[in-house]
Write a protein that holds these residues in place. Sequence first.
Motif, PDB file in Angstrom:
ATOM      1  N   ASP A 294       5.771  -7.513   8.030  1.00  0.00           N
ATOM      2  CA  ASP A 294       5.887  -6.159   8.573  1.00  0.00           C
ATOM      3  C   ASP A 294       7.353  -5.744   8.555  1.00  0.00           C
ATOM      4  O   ASP A 294       8.252  -6.579   8.716  1.00  0.00           O
ATOM      5  CB  ASP A 294       5.364  -6.104  10.003  1.00  0.00           C
ATOM      6  N   GLU A 295       7.590  -4.447   8.405  1.00  0.00           N
ATOM      7  CA  GLU A 295       8.964  -3.963   8.263  1.00  0.00           C
ATOM      8  C   GLU A 295       9.840  -4.382   9.433  1.00  0.00           C
ATOM      9  O   GLU A 295      11.034  -4.662   9.266  1.00  0.00           O
ATOM     10  CB  GLU A 295       8.967  -2.443   8.117  1.00  0.00           C
ATOM     11  N   PRO A 337       2.083   1.229   3.569  1.00  0.00           N
ATOM     12  CA  PRO A 337       3.318   1.575   4.276  1.00  0.00           C
ATOM     13  C   PRO A 337       3.639   0.577   5.383  1.00  0.00           C
ATOM     14  O   PRO A 337       2.758   0.142   6.127  1.00  0.00           O
ATOM     15  CB  PRO A 337       3.010   2.963   4.863  1.00  0.00           C
ATOM     16  N   GLY A 338       4.906   0.195   5.463  1.00  0.00           N
ATOM     17  CA  GLY A 338       5.333  -0.724   6.505  1.00  0.00           C
ATOM     18  C   GLY A 338       5.132  -2.185   6.196  1.00  0.00           C
ATOM     19  O   GLY A 338       5.468  -3.037   7.014  1.00  0.00           O
TER      20      GLY A 338
END
Length: 364
Positions: A294-295, A337-338
Amino acid sequence: MRELKPDLVQPGTPGGATPAGAEARLPLWRSAASQRTRDLAWCTLSPPLLAALPDEYRSEVARLAQWPAGERAAWQAWLAHADPDTLPETIAELSGHPDPTGSRSLRLGRHAERLLHFALGHAPGMALMAANVPIRRANGHGIQTLGELDLIWRDPALGQVVHWEMAAKFYLMVDAIDGGTDRRAFVGPNLVDRLGDKLDHIVRRQLPLGRTAEAEALVGCPVNRSEIYLLGWLFYRDGVLPPGLASLGIAPDHLHGWWSTLEAWHARATAPENRGSRWCRLPRVDWLSGARVDEAGTEQAGTLCQALARRFADPDQVWRREAPVMICELTPAEGEPGVWLERSRGFIVPPDWEGRARLRAGRP
């Protein structure tokens, strides 16, 4: 700089690019959303380290392990559709509720064996007969434990009983200091073990146990084949693969990364072509399969560089100063995304590590 095929794991350095559309072709041990699936796929479907045993073992009754092709394909299809909740837990999950009997070892090698046990017990067409079989022999002083057979299974095509000794290893290549001459050697990051020593132990001590009378009595029949199931990663200085690896028996498609000093890595990581990457430190429990982060768990190269510089200068913790750190280069996951996926991996080594590694590699 050698460039890898896009369906394998790593470009050779942090600057290597993942080709457009490559994510759709990533192997299961890199692409699966669940780490349970990724780790299990890595232990059963990733490329081996060796294509052949070194010449010194030609006289030994030993060979490299291979899954039967049809059963391997069936297992891959099974695993791709398996519910991750039904698969063995990761080491991180196990560490949250360790078995008080101690039967759930959290060592990485034991975890890899545990995953292979599960696979042979669930793969269509495969027949696991026994696992972790202790071989004991009576002598004048009592009962001596000679060793342990990792896996015994029956080859469905040939009807043979097969003994596998498994090892999951991570080695860095250095030029050993050996009697005034240099030779290539693979050493573990903590300098405790070497690839040559591990092979010697498996071929000359562990595999022969499968042919003993004690093994036959325990298994209930003779063992027809004893094989080495060796997986892992090899790491090369700044990601440059030297010539002549085939002569050492190294498989052409083996998994590999890089090792660098902090300064050399930071210079590459902050080059204009690499500024879109992010980074993370990989704890040992995550060394097997491709990273998926995860980011919030990623870092910029500059921030990570400062943290590692402090670690290698720690005046109170010798082990922190002397131990290399595995880090992972990450790029955004397409359509998620992320989420960031592994692009390359390698070890950042302390300033004096290479000298110590060369001396260790050259010792008898």
